[in-house]
Scaffold this active site. Structure first.
Site, mmCIF file in Angstrom:
data_model
loop_
_atom_site.group_PDB
_atom_site.id
_atom_site.type_symbol
_atom_site.label_atom_id
_atom_site.label_comp_id
_atom_site.label_asym_id
_atom_site.label_seq_id
_atom_site.Cartn_x
_atom_site.Cartn_y
_atom_site.Cartn_z
ATOM 1 N N ASP A 164 -5.590 1.087 9.057
ATOM 2 C CA ASP A 164 -5.177 0.940 7.655
ATOM 3 C C ASP A 164 -5.825 -0.253 6.952
ATOM 4 O O ASP A 164 -5.619 -0.445 5.761
ATOM 5 C CB ASP A 164 -3.656 0.724 7.591
ATOM 6 C CG ASP A 164 -2.917 2.005 7.249
ATOM 7 O OD1 ASP A 164 -3.589 3.024 7.007
ATOM 8 O OD2 ASP A 164 -1.680 1.958 7.227
ATOM 9 N N LYS A 208 0.866 -1.189 0.000
ATOM 10 C CA LYS A 208 0.000 0.000 0.000
ATOM 11 C C LYS A 208 0.893 1.228 0.000
ATOM 12 O O LYS A 208 1.863 1.279 0.771
ATOM 13 C CB LYS A 208 -0.871 -0.033 1.266
ATOM 14 C CG LYS A 208 -1.587 1.257 1.587
ATOM 15 C CD LYS A 208 -1.522 1.615 3.079
ATOM 16 C CE LYS A 208 -0.191 2.152 3.489
ATOM 17 N NZ LYS A 208 -0.125 2.765 4.818
HETATM 18 O O1 C5P Z 1 -4.726 1.402 13.915
HETATM 19 P P1 C5P Z 1 -3.278 1.059 13.912
HETATM 20 O O2 C5P Z 1 -2.923 -0.032 14.883
HETATM 21 O O3 C5P Z 1 -2.750 0.798 12.538
HETATM 22 O O4 C5P Z 1 -2.523 2.371 14.399
HETATM 23 C C1 C5P Z 1 -1.277 2.359 15.036
HETATM 24 C C2 C5P Z 1 -1.105 3.648 15.854
HETATM 25 O O5 C5P Z 1 -0.972 4.759 14.987
HETATM 26 C C3 C5P Z 1 -2.273 3.982 16.757
HETATM 27 O O6 C5P Z 1 -2.165 3.354 17.989
HETATM 28 C C4 C5P Z 1 -2.154 5.500 16.867
HETATM 29 O O7 C5P Z 1 -1.159 5.849 17.806
HETATM 30 C C5 C5P Z 1 -1.623 5.900 15.509
HETATM 31 N N1 C5P Z 1 -2.705 6.321 14.593
HETATM 32 C C6 C5P Z 1 -3.300 7.557 14.764
HETATM 33 N N2 C5P Z 1 -4.295 7.941 13.902
HETATM 34 C C7 C5P Z 1 -4.676 7.149 12.884
HETATM 35 C C8 C5P Z 1 -4.070 5.894 12.686
HETATM 36 C C9 C5P Z 1 -3.078 5.489 13.564
HETATM 37 O O8 C5P Z 1 -2.955 8.313 15.676
HETATM 38 N N3 C5P Z 1 -5.637 7.568 12.063
#
Ligand code: C5P
Length: 272
Positions: A120, A10
């Site tokens: 994601d 991606k």
């Molecule tokens: O959702 P995911 O586990 O991929 O996200 C990892 C970290 O990235 C989250 O815990 C957060 O700290 C940050 N994040 C964020 N805003 C988003 C996506 C991710 O702050 N839209």
């Protein structure tokens, strides 16, 4: 019988951070495309869940319920033996585990669980160009995005996503410019050049390897970081130019992961 599935890399061609929710998650506005390199998975029916990981980036990948593909199968209510070939560097801003999890949800018809597996994952359910908003859950196909010849460069460092967000000074940046109706490839590139990845500066500060990767792509029409890094991409005129550039960079930096790739174009014309 085993089902095989491809989990493409991606690439965030843009990543604008437009706000922050009270729970800490950031609001995004991102144009996402997918490439013809990726991880490969196979799932076969089995009495119990199992996972084996192979491939050049298998080291350090969990083979139990910590792995998103395991959790994807559990959420789908399916037990199976999953074989995962890790061809993509992980924790690298190009999907990795999110794309793998989305691939498993797709083959098991359990797309509804995507958001539960990470911000994601929803965008990785389809391999077409999409605009991703909200914290990642709001995805819409974007028409008129051409296939691009890119070079992906990962300089081998890992940037934890929360850290890149934490270092970001301004959280309320402008969204993408809303002119998503490019007449041709040149117009698309001109537009793209005016957009941003707001995590690039925070991720690169303290990580000179990211600046080195961007510098290595200086022959590209445009070079930018994907996601929270550390993978960067360069846009080239055609497949030959991308392949020549990739060969040159790989020769100078034999320890980096460098690939010339083609991205999947939109299936429809410009989105008005
Ligand atoms: O959702 P995911 O586990 O991929 O996200 C990892 C970290 O990235 C989250 O815990 C957060 O700290 C940050 N994040 C964020 N805003 C988003 C996506 C991710 O702050 N839209």
């Amino acid at each position: 019988m085993a089902i095989e599935v491809f989990a493409p890399a991606k690439i965030n061609l843009t990543l604008h951070v437009t706000g922050q929710r009270t729970d800490g998650y950031h609001l995004l506005d991102s144009l996402v495309v997918f490439a013809d390199v990726g991880d490969r998975l196979e799932i076969a029916p089995a009495p119990r869940m199992g996972l084996d990981v192979s491939g050049p980036f298998s080291v350090g990948v969990p083979t139990d319920e910590r792995n998103l593909v395991w959790r994807a199968a559990v959420l789908a209510g399916v037990a199976g033996q999953i074989s995962l070939e890790k061809n993509l560097p992980h924790g690298a801003g190009i999907g990795g585990g999110s794309s793998d999890a989305a691939a498993i949800l797709r083959v098991l018809g359990a797309e509804a669980h995507a958001s539960a597996l990470g911000a994601d994952v929803p965008v990785c359910l389809l391999d077409i160009p999409q605009r991703m908003r909200g914290i990642g859950e709001d995805v819409t196909p974007v028409g008129g995005v051409p296939a691009l010849d890119l070079v992906l460069v990962n300089p081998g460092i890992h940037v934890p996503t929360p850290e890149a967000f934490k270092r970001l000074r301004t959280k309320d940046n402008a969204p993408m410019e809303d002119r998503l109706n490019w007449l041709d490839h040149a117009a698309f590139l001109a537009w793209l050049g005016e957009q941003r990845n707001d995590l690039q500066t925070p991720a690169a500060s303290g990580n000179p390897a990211i600046l080195a990767a961007l510098k290595a792509l200086k022959g590209a029409k445009l070079a930018r970081m994907s996601g929270s890094g550390s993978t960067c991409f360069g846009v080239y005129a055609d497949a030959q130019a991308a392949s020549d550039a990739a060969a040159g960079i790989a020769k100078k930096q034999p320890r980096w992961w460098v690939r010339a790739v083609k991205t999947v174009s939109s299936q429809t014309g410009p989105t008005s």
